[in-house]
Scaffold this active site. Structure first.
Site, short mmCIF file in Angstrom:
data_model
loop_
_atom_site.label_atom_id
_atom_site.label_comp_id
_atom_site.label_asym_id
_atom_site.label_seq_id
_atom_site.Cartn_x
_atom_site.Cartn_y
_atom_site.Cartn_z
N LYS A 62 4.09 -13.01 -11.99
CA LYS A 62 2.73 -12.63 -11.78
C LYS A 62 1.82 -13.64 -12.34
CE LYS A 62 1.19 -9.35 -10.68
NZ LYS A 62 0.81 -8.84 -9.01
N LEU A 104 7.14 4.04 -17.77
CA LEU A 104 7.15 5.16 -19.00
C LEU A 104 6.79 6.54 -18.75
CD1 LEU A 104 6.81 3.93 -22.40
CD2 LEU A 104 5.42 6.25 -21.94
N PRO A 126 14.86 -6.79 -24.26
CA PRO A 126 14.79 -8.06 -24.76
C PRO A 126 13.29 -8.71 -24.38
CG PRO A 126 16.41 -7.85 -22.86
CD PRO A 126 15.85 -6.58 -23.05
N GLY A 127 12.89 -9.38 -25.44
CA GLY A 127 11.72 -9.97 -24.98
C GLY A 127 10.37 -8.99 -24.83
N HIS A 128 10.71 -7.92 -25.31
CA HIS A 128 9.61 -6.72 -25.25
C HIS A 128 8.32 -6.98 -25.89
CE1 HIS A 128 9.21 -1.99 -24.99
NE2 HIS A 128 8.28 -2.50 -24.20
N ASN A 153 -2.11 -1.02 -18.28
CA ASN A 153 -1.13 -0.01 -17.84
C ASN A 153 -1.72 0.95 -17.01
OD1 ASN A 153 0.99 -1.48 -19.25
ND2 ASN A 153 2.03 0.66 -19.88
N THR A 160 -2.09 -8.84 -13.54
CA THR A 160 -1.89 -7.85 -14.79
C THR A 160 -2.12 -8.39 -15.99
OG1 THR A 160 -0.02 -6.61 -15.86
CG2 THR A 160 0.38 -8.53 -14.73
N ASP A 161 -2.26 -7.31 -17.11
CA ASP A 161 -2.60 -7.80 -18.37
C ASP A 161 -1.49 -8.38 -18.92
OD1 ASP A 161 -1.15 -5.73 -18.71
OD2 ASP A 161 -2.23 -4.78 -20.28
N TYR A 176 9.19 -10.81 -14.80
CA TYR A 176 8.06 -10.18 -13.80
C TYR A 176 6.55 -10.92 -14.59
CZ TYR A 176 4.17 -6.94 -13.26
OH TYR A 176 3.10 -6.18 -12.85
N GLY A 185 0.90 -1.33 -0.14
CA GLY A 185 -0.07 0.10 0.07
C GLY A 185 0.77 1.29 0.03
#
Ligand SMILES: NC(=O)c1ccc[n+]([C@@H]2O[C@H](COP(=O)([O-])OP(=O)(O)OC[C@H]3O[C@@H](n4cnc5c(N)ncnc54)[C@H](O)[C@@H]3O)[C@@H](O)[C@H]2O)c1
Length: 342
Positions: free
Chosen positions: A156, A192, A276-278, A181, A128-129, A152, A11
């Site tokens: 998740k 970002l 990488p892996g974006h 996001n 997360t999406d 990440y 939190g």
């Protein structure tokens, strides 16, 4: 009035602190116990205005700590757990995934184990999406296959499915949410939108990954918080709900919007080697939640302008962060995030 207790983890971070503010401001029958480890992303300043608030209690600690979690359950008797606590930055997971596996999987397991013996009303796992991986066409609904593509999102996905398994196996009242996001106030300036706003304010370069054509759906953090509370009240146990802002944008367009709002030149944009892996594109189908009766209320252009104004007004908040841990970390791993003014 009977006060119902929510145990909110993580939190002091971006979304968790906005959620606690939202609940304490709008729900007078809900008290909050905030369990946060205070990692680099957990900032007590985010909730300073609630210090001493009669319905707010802060506990510094780790969701992986069995004794501590046990103690919190015995003393505070939460009715609802909302688990935001996570290591949350993809770039950091690529450098070192250990903390991600620990908090995003083992931490979830620890909370689930304690929760199942206490008879909760709801256990909300904030996923997360990104667990769906890149979506080339159309949009992912809740039944879309999970294909996480970085440590990440994979950690998740582990926490997400572990939570679901406690519904199936033990009948625990688990709900999983997968949001797109988020943007808004109090977001750590490595992500970002706040990185680009604050770099532009400092006349530093805005490091755009690859060709900048990655697409993301943007959800205002307050819309996200409202959706979570709506799901706690109206969502069905064992279900997963996508939470979308219904606002898909190309990263480069978002970057240019920020520069336009701040009246800064486009030559601040600097193209850097892609992550990488974006994942090229995320896209959520949130019709299940819309059918339940919730829709996002904020318009992206307005929300972004307000967010930029927040960072302009709260420059002490982010300048302190950017001169501390942020600086050390990025000097070591991504010096280009600091280039020009060193
Ligand atoms: N930011 C987004 O756009 C977005 C989108 C969808 C889902 N999510 C999810 O929402 C949640 C919150 O994201 P955020 O952007 O606010 O993250 P954040 O990094 O800003 O905050 C994470 C918080 O968790 C705390 N924390 C970390 N490890 C902990 C541990 N072991 N025990 C207790 N506390 C710990 C940190 O101190 C910090 O306060 C995460 O689970 C994330 O995966 C984020």
């Amino acid at each position: 009035m009977n006060v119902k207790t929510y145990l909110v983890t993580g939190g002091l971070g971006f979304i968790g602190s906005n959620f606690i503010r939202h609940i304490l401001t709008h729900q007078s029958h809900i008290g909050i116990v905030n369990l946060d480890k205070m990692t680099y992303a957990g900032n007590p300043v985010n909730l300073k205005e609630f210090e001493g608030h009669e319905r707010y209690r802060f506990v510094k600690g780790d969701i992986c700590d069995r004794d501590l979690v046990d103690d919190i359950f015995s003393r505070q008797k939460p009715a609802v757990v909302v688990n935001f606590a996570a290591e949350s930055h993809v770039d950091r997971s690529i450098e070192d995934a250990a903390g991600f596996i620990k908090t995003d999987i083992e931490g979830v397991w620890n909370l689930l184990e304690k929760s199942r013996t206490y008879g909760l009303e709801k256990f909300i796992q904030i996923s997360t999406d990104e667990v769906y991986g890149a979506i080339t066409e159309g949009a992912a609904d809740e039944n879309y296959p999970l294909k996480p593509s970085n440590p990440y999102s994979a950690s998740k996905a582990g926490g997400d499915r572990l939570a679901f398994s406690y519904f199936v196996t033990y009948g625990m009242p688990v709900i999983v949410t997968r949001a797109s996001n988020n943007y808004g106030p109090f977001q750590y300036p490595e992500k970002l939108i706040p990185l680009f706003i604050t770099n532009a304010l400092e006349d530093r370069k805005l490091p755009v990954y690859g060709d900048g054509r990655q697409r993301r759906d943007w959800l205002h953090v307050v819309d996200h918080c409202e959706a979570i509370q709506y799901i706690i009240e109206k969502g069905a146990e064992g279900e997963t709900y996508n939470i979308a802002g219904n606002c898909e944008k190309v990263n480069l367009d978002v970057t240019e919007m920020i520069l336009d709002i701040l009246k800064k030149p486009k030559d601040l944009i600097s193209y850097v080697k892609d992550r990488p892996g974006h994942d090229r594109r995320y896209s959520l189908d949130a019709n299940k939640l819309f059918a339940l009766g919730w829709k996002p209320g904020r318009n992206f252009e307005e929300g972004l302008r307000e967010t930029v104004e927040w960072y302009v007004k709260n420059d002490r908040w982010w300048r302190k962060i950017k001169s501390g841990e942020f600086r050390e970390y990025y000097k070591k791993h991504y010096s280009w995030r600091l280039e020009d003014k060193e």
